[in-house]
Design an enzyme around this catalytic site. Sequence first.
Site, PDB file in Angstrom:
ATOM      1  N   TYR A  73      -2.681  -6.254 -11.808  1.00  0.00           N
ATOM      2  CA  TYR A  73      -2.269  -5.703 -10.514  1.00  0.00           C
ATOM      3  C   TYR A  73      -3.475  -5.537  -9.602  1.00  0.00           C
ATOM      4  CZ  TYR A  73      -3.931  -0.993 -11.883  1.00  0.00           C
ATOM      5  OH  TYR A  73      -4.698   0.087 -12.262  1.00  0.00           O
ATOM      6  N   CYS A  74      -3.207  -5.574  -8.297  1.00  0.00           N
ATOM      7  CA  CYS A  74      -4.202  -5.238  -7.279  1.00  0.00           C
ATOM      8  C   CYS A  74      -3.547  -4.214  -6.345  1.00  0.00           C
ATOM      9  CB  CYS A  74      -4.715  -6.478  -6.551  1.00  0.00           C
ATOM     10  SG  CYS A  74      -3.445  -7.457  -5.717  1.00  0.00           S
ATOM     11  N   TRP A  75      -4.006  -4.119  -5.113  1.00  0.00           N
ATOM     12  CA  TRP A  75      -3.482  -3.084  -4.215  1.00  0.00           C
ATOM     13  C   TRP A  75      -2.009  -3.296  -3.874  1.00  0.00           C
ATOM     14  CZ3 TRP A  75      -3.531   1.574  -2.641  1.00  0.00           C
ATOM     15  CH2 TRP A  75      -2.968   1.943  -1.410  1.00  0.00           C
ATOM     16  N   TYR A  77      -0.532  -1.766  -7.137  1.00  0.00           N
ATOM     17  CA  TYR A  77      -0.776  -0.326  -7.298  1.00  0.00           C
ATOM     18  C   TYR A  77       0.036   0.480  -6.298  1.00  0.00           C
ATOM     19  CZ  TYR A  77      -3.048   4.182  -6.685  1.00  0.00           C
ATOM     20  OH  TYR A  77      -3.279   5.528  -6.541  1.00  0.00           O
TER      21      TYR A  77
END
Length: 349
Positions: A92-94, A121
């Site tokens: 996952y990233c932002w 996130y």
Amino acid sequence: MKKGFATVAQLNAFDEIIDARSPAEFAEDRIPGAISCPVLDNEQRAIVGTIYKQQSAFEARRIGAAMVAENIAHHLKTRFQDKPKSWRPLVYCWRGGQRSGSFVTWLRLIGWDACQLEGGYKNWRRMVVTELETLPKRFDLRVICGATGSGKTRILEALNALGAQVLDLEDLAAHKGSVLGALPDRPQPTQKSFETELFRTLHGFDPARPVYVEAESRKIGRIQLPDAMVEHMRASPCVAIDATRGARLEFLVRDYAYLGADVDELQQKIGFLKGLQSNETLERWKDLAARRELYTLFAEFIDLHYDPLYHRSQNRNFAGFSDAPTLPSDDLSPAGIRDLAERILTTHR
């Protein structure tokens, strides 16, 4: 759900959770159990962002892609080279965009069944905030009340050792709650990180059993408790610890003994009481701190600050306080604390 994507409800289905954001983002908060494998470090992320704003999106992607490829290659060579073909990671990233998407593309090309967290996130954070609006109210809270120095946190620790379910908010917030409450060896977490840990802790409890918690104000140091947590605590049954002044004074001097090691910091904390105490009182307290006369200093704290504050707030804030069973004590040694915990379990199950 599209192939190669997963939702926050599916987190437990993966062998590893990989946080592809920058180290600074990871430090602020992350999904519990995630490991940090940034595709852009803090400096690189700032560089790409500046190029995006000052030049063009194309130029930012061109330069950023080279950085991302180099960082992913590093992770593959160091963190993941021994993973079996059956390994199934979630990345996952932002927002679940290009950073995690790039990582997942390479992992899937290798042959691993890697997935990207849908919404990243941001979706996880939204879920935590939403859940904390109702989650605390699912539990039967029992609130431990008592004036400062009554050993409430140590009582929670003893209750935990006896097998009770305990929610130690001060431990999660890394702060004792009072003006002197900053811990010498643990900085406070970020607000987001605190809420994630509170969410994780609450989900580990059995709703069929009571949860013991210490009476707290809305803020613990700089951490703000969720409104639902505060409201439920204030409406829950209480048990009152009525320790003698002498026992409380002995306990405070032991529990805050580390304050004597840094006079300047102790004097600075005393200064935070400006406006609540006269200048003359504050100067006297700073002088006691300079001479490391903690016994006299804490005796005055009890009489002039802690107790008046407690008597003004506790009866008003906690609906169950007036009907709370009271447990007297003149011993807040470890043995006395354990005795109080056993009495709580006997009288207030």
